[in-house]
Design a protein around this motif. Structure first.
Motif, PDB file in Angstrom:
ATOM      1  N   ARG A 186      15.098  -4.507  15.785  1.00 14.90           N
ATOM      2  CA  ARG A 186      14.279  -4.700  14.768  1.00 14.90           C
ATOM      3  C   ARG A 186      14.190  -6.364  14.251  1.00 14.90           C
ATOM      4  O   ARG A 186      14.847  -6.985  14.918  1.00 14.90           O
ATOM      5  CB  ARG A 186      14.639  -3.915  13.498  1.00 14.90           C
ATOM      6  CG  ARG A 186      15.923  -4.362  12.789  1.00 14.90           C
ATOM      7  CD  ARG A 186      16.408  -3.365  11.949  1.00 14.90           C
ATOM      8  NE  ARG A 186      16.643  -1.973  12.364  1.00 14.90           N
ATOM      9  CZ  ARG A 186      16.031  -0.848  11.985  1.00 14.90           C
ATOM     10  NH1 ARG A 186      15.670  -0.821  10.849  1.00 14.90           N
ATOM     11  NH2 ARG A 186      16.620   0.149  12.506  1.00 14.90           N
ATOM     12  N   TYR A 233      14.766  -8.998  11.902  1.00 14.58           N
ATOM     13  CA  TYR A 233      15.965  -9.358  10.701  1.00 14.58           C
ATOM     14  C   TYR A 233      15.369 -10.577   9.885  1.00 14.58           C
ATOM     15  O   TYR A 233      15.292 -11.561  10.310  1.00 14.58           O
ATOM     16  CB  TYR A 233      17.282  -9.727  11.304  1.00 14.58           C
ATOM     17  CG  TYR A 233      17.768  -8.194  11.599  1.00 14.58           C
ATOM     18  CD1 TYR A 233      18.487  -7.284  11.014  1.00 14.58           C
ATOM     19  CD2 TYR A 233      17.734  -8.031  13.022  1.00 14.58           C
ATOM     20  CE1 TYR A 233      19.047  -6.075  11.464  1.00 14.58           C
ATOM     21  CE2 TYR A 233      18.207  -6.618  13.520  1.00 14.58           C
ATOM     22  CZ  TYR A 233      18.811  -5.748  12.818  1.00 14.58           C
ATOM     23  OH  TYR A 233      19.590  -4.690  13.379  1.00 14.58           O
ATOM     24  N   GLN A 286      14.281  -5.490   8.529  1.00 13.61           N
ATOM     25  CA  GLN A 286      15.344  -5.353   7.886  1.00 13.61           C
ATOM     26  C   GLN A 286      15.877  -6.684   6.989  1.00 13.61           C
ATOM     27  O   GLN A 286      15.971  -7.513   7.977  1.00 13.61           O
ATOM     28  CB  GLN A 286      16.583  -4.830   8.530  1.00 13.61           C
ATOM     29  CG  GLN A 286      17.858  -4.551   7.560  1.00 13.61           C
ATOM     30  CD  GLN A 286      19.071  -3.851   8.658  1.00 13.61           C
ATOM     31  OE1 GLN A 286      18.624  -2.896   9.305  1.00 13.61           O
ATOM     32  NE2 GLN A 286      20.217  -4.197   8.241  1.00 13.61           N
TER      33      GLN A 286
END
Length: 332
Positions: free
Chosen positions: A5, A7, A31
């Motif tokens: 993902r 970050y 995230q």
């Protein structure tokens, strides 16, 4: 290990919602890594994905005076592990040092403000006298580690400056470096901020300065007090009519010579996401004076701009993430 993902490394949650919405709209998993506290297992491998650092030079004004050091440690760990980092260690050092920005811009051939960096306070008064050749001419101060207009003040005489340095109002820079800078007169009452994502021009923002303030942080309303009006530039009077502080400067396009020059500069410096500020002066100069590597976006501008800054970032980082997926699949 978790699913790859994006970050996002930062220290100010108030700036994140527009970006979170953009990632969601583009379908990019994201995230946050909030660097106000935490830990790194130095024996572990970082999670797979793309890491984007948007650490702010003004973090210490929010009580996060150590976040810069936390970010240095985290980015070093990620880079040693071979993770893809946007806004890596070299970009962080630019974000927290206007001296470094000035040096790179000047070396690249941009017109930059005449500037002296003063270390500590003992020689500040003498340095100002040397800077102005002992004359009572306007000049400004800035903090080397800035953001939000930190330390930006205009002085019209050496006596005024000396009194300020000796007063309780003196604002000490967090890194001990004060910049003395020439005072520029804007041709019209605005400065321009050119936004780039993935090395490509997104749009240019016209920042109105006729009200005597200088908002450098569009998303966070980081308003510079009226007492330092014109600290970065002198602006002609207006007819008193209402104006939007931020608007799209439509005549500045990707084909504009300065935009092309800035695009090449950012590519050379491996800066993939940034807003670069410049000013056109009454004596015909176009002066580049600031690189914002944790750029924020103004909602009013976003509503009418030809492209979205946050959506452009989400698409760009999402593309890097797709490449990570593809590389992992090929390796498997």
């Amino acid at each position: 290990m978790s699913t790859p993902r994006v970050y996002v490394i930062h220290e100010n949650p108030e700036w994140f919602p527009p970006l979170a919405a953009a990632f969601e709209a583009e379908g990019v998993p994201v995230q946050e890594i909030l660097l106000t506290e935490g830990q790194i297992d130095l024996a572990a491998e970082p999670e797979p994905g793309v890491y984007w650092s948007r650490m702010s030079a003004s973090s210490h004004t929010r009580g996060h005076e150590h976040s810069k050091e936390y970010t240095r440690a985290l980015l070093g760990w990620l880079e040693r592990a071979g993770r893809q980092v946007v806004g890596g260690s070299h970009v962080l050092e630019l974000e927290v040092s206007k001296v470094a920005q000035h040096g790179l811009l000047r070396a690249a051939g941009f017109d930059v403000p005449r500037t002296t960096a003063v270390f500590g306070t003992t020689t500040l008064m003498q340095s100002a006298a040397t800077f102005t050749n002992g004359q009572d001419v306007p000049f400004i101060t800035k903090h080397n580690q800035g953001g939000k207009g930190l330390g930006v003040r205009r002085f019209d005489s050496l006596a005024e400056f000396d009194a300020y340095v000796d007063s309780p109002e003196f604002e000490a820079p967090v890194d001990g470096i004060t910049l003395l800078q020439e005072y520029l007169t804007a041709r019209e009452p605005f400065i321009t901020r050119a936004e780039f994502v993935g090395g490509e021009f997104v749009y240019a923002v016209r920042v109105d300065t006729s009200a005597g303030s200088f908002e450098l942080c569009p998303a966070d309303a980081c308003e510079v007090p009226q007492t330092i009006a014109g600290a970065v530039c002198d602006v002609p009077g207006t007819d008193g009519g209402a104006t939007e502080t931020f608007s799209v400067r439509t005549e500045v396009t990707a084909d504009h010579p300065l935009v092309q020059q800035l695009r090449g500069f950012l590519a050379d410096q491996r800066i993939q996401i940034a807003g670069v500020e410049f000013m056109e002066t009454t004596d015909g100069r176009t002066v580049v004076y600031d690189i914002n590597t944790n750029t924020n976006y103004n909602p009013a501008v976003e509503a009418v701009a030809p492209a979205s800054g946050p959506r452009s970032i989400a698409r760009f980082l999402g593309g890097l993430l797709d490449a990570e997926y593809a590389a992992a699949a090929a390796h498997a």
